[in-house]
Design an enzyme around this catalytic site. Structure first.
Site, PDB file in Angstrom:
ATOM      1  N   GLY A  61       0.808  -1.223   0.000  1.00 25.26           N
ATOM      2  CA  GLY A  61       0.000   0.000   0.000  1.00 25.26           C
ATOM      3  C   GLY A  61       0.838   1.270   0.000  1.00 25.26           C
ATOM      4  O   GLY A  61       0.331   2.352   0.314  1.00 25.26           O
ATOM      5  N   THR A  62       2.093   1.131  -0.389  1.00 23.89           N
ATOM      6  CA  THR A  62       3.016   2.279  -0.425  1.00 23.89           C
ATOM      7  C   THR A  62       2.475   3.427  -1.272  1.00 23.89           C
ATOM      8  O   THR A  62       2.488   4.586  -0.849  1.00 23.89           O
ATOM      9  CB  THR A  62       4.365   1.817  -1.034  1.00 23.89           C
ATOM     10  N   HIS A 116      11.824   1.636   1.510  1.00 20.89           N
ATOM     11  CA  HIS A 116      11.507   0.231   1.807  1.00 20.89           C
ATOM     12  C   HIS A 116      12.569  -0.375   2.727  1.00 20.89           C
ATOM     13  O   HIS A 116      12.516  -1.570   3.032  1.00 20.89           O
ATOM     14  CB  HIS A 116      11.488  -0.599   0.517  1.00 20.89           C
TER      15      HIS A 116
END
Ligand code: A3P
Length: 303
Positions: A61-62, A116
């Protein structure tokens, strides 16, 4: 740098016909290009106390989180018809930590940045600056499908092989459960600086979660804004239905050079909870349930 890579565990993805080789650095897997960026960031990234890092494993869902946070932070500057989100891929609306090493020239007070990088590999300055971190995570089965289907589409490879590799921890910034665990432990130690958001919760109750997000990153909605429906407008602007139909977010317009794997579903695929049911056998379901129970039951997180 070359010397470092010679010493790292290495795994060429079975199905990739030799094209994708992952290395394990500080307990996490990724490709060389990305890990080189992580190492350089560890050496020179200087966090500021005012930074807000949006952290995640890929496919959790970045893109959505980036769009929402950007819309929240810039709402005084732009409205629904002037926002850059209409003409710019959400990923290009804010800097990526690993690609922002020289900040001397950057006098802007724009707070958002994404990464990330697993918690334990974040540059030391992130921890010492005490800057805020928002972490998004998602049901592991849907992450497996989202991540592996994107990769496999280029090779038409069997899902089973990619599934097994994911379960062995070999995925972008995997093991996924360790990625979650690192941020989770940190959030218990530093609750004021780390907000945990779950993709499914954001979907189920966007209004309260978007308010929570805004408040946490220091841009709370005023009563007037709430009454004027600003929260709902931001949710609508950043919805999958809205963003996925914009020209700029369509596959053919993606800046392919920046990504290892490109295909039409890369950032905007289905956004459907439970899509894993279309791909998993009963054995796969059982295997993942066992794995998550084993690795994450102590957190109380429901995945
Ligand atoms: P699916 O592959 O299940 O469709 P990331 O941004 O971390 O790469 O995650 C991608 C996943 O989020 C994809 O899931 C994608 O469709 C979904 N997604 C992208 N934009 C979204 C949005 N605005 N709202 C909800 N989900 C979104």
């Amino acid at each position: 740098m070359e010397e470092t890579f010679k010493t790292l565990p290495k795994h060429t993805l079975n199905w990739s016909k030799g094209k994708l080789t992952f290395y394990k650095y500080e307990g996490f897997w990724s490709i060389k290009k990305y890990l080189e960026e992580v190492i350089l960031a560890q050496q020179s990234f200087k966090a500021r106390p005012t930074d807000v890092l949006l952290c995640s494993c890929p496919k959790t869902g970045t893109t959505w989180l980036k769009a929402l946070a950007f819309a929240i932070v810039t709402r005084d500057k732009f409205n629904e018809s002037t926002t850059p989100l209409l003409t710019t891929l959400p990923h290009d609306c804010l800097p990526i930590l690993e690609k922002t090493l020289d900040r001397i020239e950057d006098n802007s007070c724009f707070p958002l940045m994404s990464t990330h990088i697993p918690y334990t590999s974040l540059p030391e300055s992130v921890l010492s600056s005490n800057c805020k971190i928002v972490y998004i995570y998602r049901n592991v089965k849907d992450v497996i499908v989202s991540q592996e289907i994107s990769k496999l589409a280029i090779e038409d490879a069997p899902f089973e092989e990619a599934f097994d590799e994911f379960c062995q921890g070999v995925s972008f910034y995997g093991p996924y459960w360790d990625h979650i665990l690192g941020y989770w432990k940190a959030s218990l130690e530093r609750p004021d600086t780390i907000l945990f958001l779950k993709y499914e919760d954001l979907k189920m109750d966007p209004v309260s979660n978007v308010k929570r997000l805004a408040e946490f990153i220091g841009y709370p909605f005023s009563i007037q804004e709430t009454n004027a429906g600003v929260v709902e407008k931001i949710i609508q602007l950043c919805s999958f239905e809205n963003l996925s139909k914009l020209e700029v977010n369509k596959s053919e317009n993606l800046p392919a050079k920046d990504f290892v794997v490109e295909n039409q579903f890369f950032f905007f695929r289905k956004a459907k909870d439970g899509d894993w049911e279309n791909y998993f056998t009963d054995d796969m379901k059982e295997k993942v349930d066992k794995l998550i129970d084993q690795e994450l039951s102590s957190t109380g997180l429901v995945l």
